[in-house]
Design a protein around this motif. Structure first.
Motif, PDB file in Angstrom:
ATOM      1  N   PRO A 246       0.827  -1.217   0.000  1.00 37.50           N
ATOM      2  CA  PRO A 246       0.000   0.000   0.000  1.00 37.50           C
ATOM      3  C   PRO A 246       0.858   1.263   0.000  1.00 37.50           C
ATOM      4  O   PRO A 246       1.891   1.318   0.684  1.00 37.50           O
ATOM      5  N   PRO A 247       0.450   2.253  -0.760  1.00 41.09           N
ATOM      6  CA  PRO A 247       1.166   3.543  -0.733  1.00 41.09           C
ATOM      7  C   PRO A 247       0.804   4.297   0.545  1.00 41.09           C
ATOM      8  O   PRO A 247      -0.078   3.850   1.286  1.00 41.09           O
ATOM      9  N   LYS A 248       1.443   5.448   0.758  1.00 38.57           N
ATOM     10  CA  LYS A 248       1.117   6.253   1.964  1.00 38.57           C
ATOM     11  C   LYS A 248      -0.370   6.572   1.976  1.00 38.57           C
ATOM     12  O   LYS A 248      -1.021   6.484   2.999  1.00 38.57           O
ATOM     13  N   LYS A 249      -0.891   6.952   0.816  1.00 43.14           N
ATOM     14  CA  LYS A 249      -2.323   7.220   0.723  1.00 43.14           C
ATOM     15  C   LYS A 249      -2.867   6.625  -0.578  1.00 43.14           C
ATOM     16  O   LYS A 249      -2.261   6.814  -1.632  1.00 43.14           O
ATOM     17  N   VAL A 250      -3.972   5.895  -0.459  1.00 43.95           N
ATOM     18  CA  VAL A 250      -4.602   5.327  -1.666  1.00 43.95           C
ATOM     19  C   VAL A 250      -5.425   6.442  -2.319  1.00 43.95           C
ATOM     20  O   VAL A 250      -6.356   6.986  -1.717  1.00 43.95           O
ATOM     21  N   ILE A 251      -5.036   6.771  -3.551  1.00 39.46           N
ATOM     22  CA  ILE A 251      -5.605   7.940  -4.224  1.00 39.46           C
ATOM     23  C   ILE A 251      -6.562   7.556  -5.351  1.00 39.46           C
ATOM     24  O   ILE A 251      -7.618   8.159  -5.533  1.00 39.46           O
ATOM     25  N   ASP A 252      -6.174   6.518  -6.108  1.00 40.29           N
ATOM     26  CA  ASP A 252      -6.920   6.234  -7.340  1.00 40.29           C
ATOM     27  C   ASP A 252      -6.732   4.756  -7.694  1.00 40.29           C
ATOM     28  O   ASP A 252      -5.685   4.366  -8.204  1.00 40.29           O
ATOM     29  N   THR A 253      -7.751   3.940  -7.424  1.00 41.25           N
ATOM     30  CA  THR A 253      -7.611   2.497  -7.690  1.00 41.25           C
ATOM     31  C   THR A 253      -8.069   2.118  -9.101  1.00 41.25           C
ATOM     32  O   THR A 253      -8.051   0.941  -9.450  1.00 41.25           O
ATOM     33  N   LEU A 254      -8.474   3.120  -9.905  1.00 41.43           N
ATOM     34  CA  LEU A 254      -8.919   2.806 -11.270  1.00 41.43           C
ATOM     35  C   LEU A 254      -7.767   2.175 -12.064  1.00 41.43           C
ATOM     36  O   LEU A 254      -6.692   2.762 -12.189  1.00 41.43           O
ATOM     37  N   GLY A 255      -8.006   0.983 -12.584  1.00 42.11           N
ATOM     38  CA  GLY A 255      -6.995   0.331 -13.426  1.00 42.11           C
ATOM     39  C   GLY A 255      -5.887  -0.347 -12.634  1.00 42.11           C
ATOM     40  O   GLY A 255      -4.850  -0.708 -13.217  1.00 42.11           O
ATOM     41  N   ALA A 256      -6.084  -0.562 -11.335  1.00 41.22           N
ATOM     42  CA  ALA A 256      -5.061  -1.282 -10.545  1.00 41.22           C
ATOM     43  C   ALA A 256      -4.858  -2.683 -11.126  1.00 41.22           C
ATOM     44  O   ALA A 256      -3.723  -3.157 -11.283  1.00 41.22           O
ATOM     45  N   GLY A 257      -5.965  -3.335 -11.480  1.00 41.27           N
ATOM     46  CA  GLY A 257      -5.893  -4.689 -12.041  1.00 41.27           C
ATOM     47  C   GLY A 257      -5.198  -4.694 -13.405  1.00 41.27           C
ATOM     48  O   GLY A 257      -4.421  -5.601 -13.705  1.00 41.27           O
ATOM     49  N   ASP A 258      -5.469  -3.681 -14.223  1.00 38.12           N
ATOM     50  CA  ASP A 258      -4.828  -3.600 -15.551  1.00 38.12           C
ATOM     51  C   ASP A 258      -3.318  -3.412 -15.389  1.00 38.12           C
ATOM     52  O   ASP A 258      -2.516  -3.983 -16.138  1.00 38.12           O
ATOM     53  N   THR A 259      -2.949  -2.612 -14.393  1.00 35.68           N
ATOM     54  CA  THR A 259      -1.524  -2.379 -14.108  1.00 35.68           C
ATOM     55  C   THR A 259      -0.875  -3.661 -13.608  1.00 35.68           C
ATOM     56  O   THR A 259       0.241  -4.021 -14.028  1.00 35.68           O
ATOM     57  N   PHE A 260      -1.579  -4.346 -12.723  1.00 32.26           N
ATOM     58  CA  PHE A 260      -1.080  -5.625 -12.189  1.00 32.26           C
ATOM     59  C   PHE A 260      -0.852  -6.612 -13.346  1.00 32.26           C
ATOM     60  O   PHE A 260       0.215  -7.230 -13.447  1.00 32.26           O
ATOM     61  N   ASN A 261      -1.844  -6.749 -14.222  1.00 28.57           N
ATOM     62  CA  ASN A 261      -1.734  -7.706 -15.335  1.00 28.57           C
ATOM     63  C   ASN A 261      -0.543  -7.360 -16.234  1.00 28.57           C
ATOM     64  O   ASN A 261       0.223  -8.237 -16.633  1.00 28.57           O
ATOM     65  N   ALA A 262      -0.415  -6.065 -16.545  1.00 26.27           N
ATOM     66  CA  ALA A 262       0.698  -5.637 -17.415  1.00 26.27           C
ATOM     67  C   ALA A 262       2.032  -5.997 -16.773  1.00 26.27           C
ATOM     68  O   ALA A 262       2.941  -6.508 -17.438  1.00 26.27           O
ATOM     69  N   THR A 263       2.144  -5.765 -15.482  1.00 22.51           N
ATOM     70  CA  THR A 263       3.424  -6.023 -14.812  1.00 22.51           C
ATOM     71  C   THR A 263       3.718  -7.519 -14.753  1.00 22.51           C
ATOM     72  O   THR A 263       4.876  -7.935 -14.926  1.00 22.51           O
ATOM     73  N   MET A 264       2.677  -8.316 -14.531  1.00 22.63           N
ATOM     74  CA  MET A 264       2.884  -9.776 -14.534  1.00 22.63           C
ATOM     75  C   MET A 264       3.360 -10.240 -15.911  1.00 22.63           C
ATOM     76  O   MET A 264       4.298 -11.031 -16.011  1.00 22.63           O
ATOM     77  N   ILE A 265       2.713  -9.743 -16.958  1.00 25.13           N
ATOM     78  CA  ILE A 265       3.110 -10.151 -18.316  1.00 25.13           C
ATOM     79  C   ILE A 265       4.562  -9.748 -18.565  1.00 25.13           C
ATOM     80  O   ILE A 265       5.378 -10.533 -19.043  1.00 25.13           O
ATOM     81  N   TYR A 266       4.875  -8.509 -18.204  1.00 30.34           N
ATOM     82  CA  TYR A 266       6.241  -8.006 -18.393  1.00 30.34           C
ATOM     83  C   TYR A 266       7.255  -8.892 -17.653  1.00 30.34           C
ATOM     84  O   TYR A 266       8.256  -9.322 -18.226  1.00 30.34           O
ATOM     85  N   SER A 267       6.961  -9.199 -16.389  1.00 28.54           N
ATOM     86  CA  SER A 267       7.924  -9.968 -15.574  1.00 28.54           C
ATOM     87  C   SER A 267       8.052 -11.396 -16.086  1.00 28.54           C
ATOM     88  O   SER A 267       9.171 -11.914 -16.215  1.00 28.54           O
ATOM     89  N   LEU A 268       6.921 -12.035 -16.365  1.00 30.88           N
ATOM     90  CA  LEU A 268       6.978 -13.429 -16.819  1.00 30.88           C
ATOM     91  C   LEU A 268       7.692 -13.513 -18.170  1.00 30.88           C
ATOM     92  O   LEU A 268       8.407 -14.475 -18.439  1.00 30.88           O
ATOM     93  N   MET A 269       7.515 -12.478 -18.974  1.00 32.82           N
ATOM     94  CA  MET A 269       8.193 -12.458 -20.271  1.00 32.82           C
ATOM     95  C   MET A 269       9.708 -12.381 -20.121  1.00 32.82           C
ATOM     96  O   MET A 269      10.452 -12.811 -20.994  1.00 32.82           O
TER      97      MET A 269
END
Ligand code: ADP
Ligand code: FRU
Length: 298
Positions: A246-269
């Motif tokens: 968690p960040p110091k303050k949660v500001i904007d959770t829109l697209g958290a899942g899309d960001t997570f998916n992108a990072t997983m794809i990037y890392s697994l690749m």
């Protein structure tokens, strides 16, 4: 055979406009109140995921139907880091989401309208030169399940005839029957907590243990669970997990899942082990919820 760009990814999914109203608190029905800020942003799971992949320096193509109207140029400009040349222009209004962000906790409430835009067809997909790609990611859209299954069958056919098969991933997010058919279609399956609950499972472990039986042998099943972190089951071996960051303050959770998916794809690749990839994806999506939008996430 060596590919021209071994790092290229194709994302197949939605590009829309998000109109974001950031409010001091969640609005009360039938009141007239001011919000802190109103802003426009490009949106859609496919667009957000491909944008974050581009932030990592990956060459990424988005295949989508691009609507028309005033917002089309704005959205295309804000997607300049992603190659849209494979996408199609359609003479229908851009799909639009009205998003209420509660500044107290960063929660996002999405009201989406996009029914007039046609879905991608197999013919739109077969124009693509598959040999350019190492990985193809699908947003598993319920309104396009049949076409997506046909596109995946087309990739599988390509994969049978190459020594360098394309990895297929798919996101199963919404609580809809029509998308259950996607479980056995991909090598890497992202299932959302909402979809896990839709099947009647209340924990990520329970969801993964049961839903992995729907996946094809050798698949990896990944499940992000908001501020609890993320879980995944490798092709062989036990479930692994990462806590959230968690960040110091949660500001904007829109697209958290899309960001997570992108990072997983990037890392697994990059062949980073599953447990470590989960950790990286939770760190990056933790950073995302601490900021507005997706710029600079890497
Ligand atoms: P979605 O946007 O699809 O609802 P999730 O809520 O499951 O996605 O979040 C995806 C990932 O983002 C989580 O696994 C977690 O790492 C991170 N995340 C989401 N919400 C928070 C939060 N409040 N604090 C920290 N990390 C979060
Ligand atoms: C976030 C998002 C938004 C879009 C909505 C569509 O995950 O892609 O950008 O408005 O979901 O369902």
């Amino acid at each position: 055979m060596e590919k021209s760009n071994p790092k290229r990814i194709l994302v197949v999914g939605l590009l829309c406009v998000d109109i974001i109203a950031e409010c001091d608190s969640y609005p009360i029905e039938d009141t007239d109140q001011r919000c802190r800020e109103m802003r426009k942003q490009k949106g859609g799971n496919g667009a957000n995921t491909s944008y974050v992949l581009a932030e990592f320096g990956i060459s990424v193509d988005l295949l989508t139907n691009i609507g028309s109207g005033n917002d089309m140029e704005f959205v295309k400009m804000s997607m300049s880091s992603v190659n849209l040349s494979k996408s199609l222009h359609v003479n229908e209004p851009m799909p639009t989401s009205l998003v209420i962000i509660n500044a107290q906790n960063g929660s996002r409430t999405i009201l989406h309208s996009g029914q007039s835009l046609p879905e991608l067809k197999l013919d739109d997909f077969t124009r693509i030169n598959l040999s350019e790609y190492r990985w193809i990611h699908f947003e598993g859209r319920s309104s396009n399940a049949e076409n997506i299954c046909e596109m995946i069958a087309f990739i599988r056919h390509f994969n049978h005839n190459t020594e360098d098969p394309i990895i297929i991933s798919i996101e199963i997010e919404k609580c809809r029957e029509e998308i259950i058919c996607f479980f056995d279609k991909a090598d890497v399956v992202f299932v959302s907590k909402d979809h896990v609950k839709f099947h009647g499972y209340h924990t990520p472990e329970d969801g993964i243990q049961n839903l992995i039986t729907k996946c094809k042998p050798g698949a990896t099943l990944i499940c992000a669970w908001g501020d609890k972190g993320a879980w995944a089951k490798p092709p062989s071996g036990e479930i692994v997990k990462s806590s959230a960051y968690p960040p110091k303050k949660v500001i904007d959770t829109l697209g958290a899942g899309d960001t997570f998916n992108a990072t997983m794809i990037y890392s697994l690749m990059q062949n980073i082990p599953l447990q470590q990839s989960l950790d990286i994806a939770c760190r990056i999506s933790g950073a995302k919820v601490g900021q507005k939008g997706y710029h600079g996430l890497r």
